[in-house]
Scaffold this motif. Structure first.
Motif, PDB file in Angstrom:
ATOM      1  N   LEU A  66      78.146 -25.580 -10.865  1.00 31.76           N
ATOM      2  CA  LEU A  66      78.429 -24.224 -11.332  1.00 31.76           C
ATOM      3  C   LEU A  66      77.595 -23.878 -12.569  1.00 31.76           C
ATOM      4  N   MET A  69      73.991 -23.316 -11.606  1.00 30.76           N
ATOM      5  CA  MET A  69      73.895 -22.017 -10.953  1.00 30.76           C
ATOM      6  C   MET A  69      73.858 -20.882 -11.975  1.00 30.76           C
ATOM      7  N   ASP A  70      74.709 -20.986 -12.992  1.00 30.15           N
ATOM      8  CA  ASP A  70      74.764 -19.946 -14.022  1.00 30.15           C
ATOM      9  C   ASP A  70      73.446 -19.857 -14.793  1.00 30.15           C
ATOM     10  N   TYR A  73      70.991 -18.180 -12.424  1.00 29.72           N
ATOM     11  CA  TYR A  73      71.359 -16.777 -12.209  1.00 29.72           C
ATOM     12  C   TYR A  73      70.922 -15.899 -13.383  1.00 29.72           C
ATOM     13  N   THR A 110      76.154 -18.425  -3.666  1.00 26.93           N
ATOM     14  CA  THR A 110      76.548 -19.834  -3.746  1.00 26.93           C
ATOM     15  C   THR A 110      77.766 -20.006  -4.642  1.00 26.93           C
ATOM     16  N   GLU A 111      77.808 -19.263  -5.728  1.00 30.12           N
ATOM     17  CA  GLU A 111      78.937 -19.377  -6.657  1.00 30.12           C
ATOM     18  C   GLU A 111      80.242 -18.923  -5.996  1.00 30.12           C
ATOM     19  N   TYR A 250      84.824 -13.564 -12.329  1.00 30.71           N
ATOM     20  CA  TYR A 250      83.685 -13.477 -11.411  1.00 30.71           C
ATOM     21  C   TYR A 250      83.964 -12.531 -10.246  1.00 30.71           C
ATOM     22  N   PRO A 282      78.667 -16.031 -17.055  1.00 29.47           N
ATOM     23  CA  PRO A 282      78.045 -17.364 -17.166  1.00 29.47           C
ATOM     24  C   PRO A 282      78.164 -17.965 -18.562  1.00 29.47           C
ATOM     25  N   ASN A 285      81.894 -19.318 -18.937  1.00 35.08           N
ATOM     26  CA  ASN A 285      82.308 -20.448 -18.096  1.00 35.08           C
ATOM     27  C   ASN A 285      82.417 -21.769 -18.854  1.00 35.08           C
TER      28      ASN A 285
END
Length: 313
Positions: A66, A69-70, A73, A110-111, A250, A282, A285
């Protein structure tokens, strides 16, 4: 000749927040600070999940994914936003726009799936604790993370490839990034196939994972309420609270953007939501997970060298 009035654009202008020139410096500072905190926080979280042996568990494997990914992103759109906020020519080339669109879609998609996978992981941990090591073994966790990535990347590829084939009658994008909905507003003609693809992917990645998360937390809540000890209930709520907070932030932003009525003419609100959705979530998180999780806090303190020294004799 057919198609004579259709231009293949090699350059796009990102309108962004140019209607509010006095606000651009404030947005630049806000975005820069949020971006740096996002990179620092998520890199730290990835580092501690790799280096700390106590965090070599399924929950932290997914959390590391995660965080990665952030980073991807925010890095897909925020650097371009920062440059354009200080520039009079807010432009992006076609290939850059295509890459930006694909990365944003693939990481976001994906998230969505990964958050549902993480909810299932919490369900197994709390509702089937004795079987948890067997059900959520490392091979299964890697497979689930891989499926999340592959599904997100493939659906993004499908959306991007269809979107880039649609003829555009302009090259001024009313957004700060090549967001797919903003780009499609420039289409010369409406495409039923594109609308269908967007609808199917949106349903696949938003309501369905959200439903699975709600079902998982329904079982989790039922199990927690049956725990007799207050300490046990608090620990269970603590492990789920951080994930549930991230899910609400999210999905709340994503649902407001992608499943609102098509007649809605709120592009300025969309840009604000996109900025919060792309920068604030993001950034929050790793903060949410570290504040709500003692293991993460201890690992961060250890990593930063802030463990108090024993008093000298």
């Amino acid at each position: 000749m057919p198609g004579e009035n259709v231009t293949v654009w090699s350059l796009f202008f990102l309108e962004g927040f140019s209607r509010y020139p006095r606000l651009e410096i404030v947005l630049f500072v806000f975005s820069l600070v949020m971006y740096l905190v996002t990179i620092l926080g998520n890199c730290t979280l990835i580092l501690i999940t790799v280096l700390d042996s106590r965090l070599q568990t399924p929950m932290y494997l997914f959390l590391g994914n995660l965080s990665f990914m952030d980073i991807c992103y925010t890095s897909a759109s925020i650097p371009t936003l920062l440059v354009n906020l200080l520039s009079s020519k807010k432009t992006i080339i076609f290939s850059g726009c295509a890459v930006q669109m694909y990365l944003s879609l693939s990481m976001g998609s994906t998230e969505c799936i990964l958050l549902a996978v993480m909810a299932y992981d919490r369900y197994v941990a709390i509702c089937n604790p004795l079987r948890y090591p067997i059900i959520m073994n490392r091979q299964v966790c890697v497979q689930m993370a891989t499926i999340s990535w592959v599904t997100g990347c493939l659906t993004a590829l499908l959306e991007t490839s269809f979107a880039l084939q649609i003829p555009l009658c302009g090259n001024i994008i009313n957004h700060f990034t090549c967001e797919i909905l903003a780009v499609l507003k420039l289409a010369c003609v409406s495409s039923l196939l594109m609308d269908l693809v967007m609808l199917v992917v949106s349903i696949l990645l938003l309501p369905i994972p959200m439903l699975l998360i709600c079902i998982s937390y329904g079982f989790i809540l039922s199990t927690i309420l049956r725990i007799s000890s207050t300490e046990g209930r608090n620990k269970a709520f603590s492990t789920c609270g951080a994930h549930l907070t991230v899910v609400i932030l999210y999905y709340g932003a994503a649902l407001s953007m992608y499943l609102k009525p098509s007649s809605s003419n709120s592009q300025e609100i969309d840009k604000i939501i996109s900025l919060l959705y792309g920068v604030l979530t993001p950034m929050l998180n790793p903060i949410i997970y570290s504040l709500r999780n003692k293991e993460v806090k201890d690992a961060m303190i250890k990593l930063l060298g802030k463990v108090p020294l024993a008093p000298s004799v």
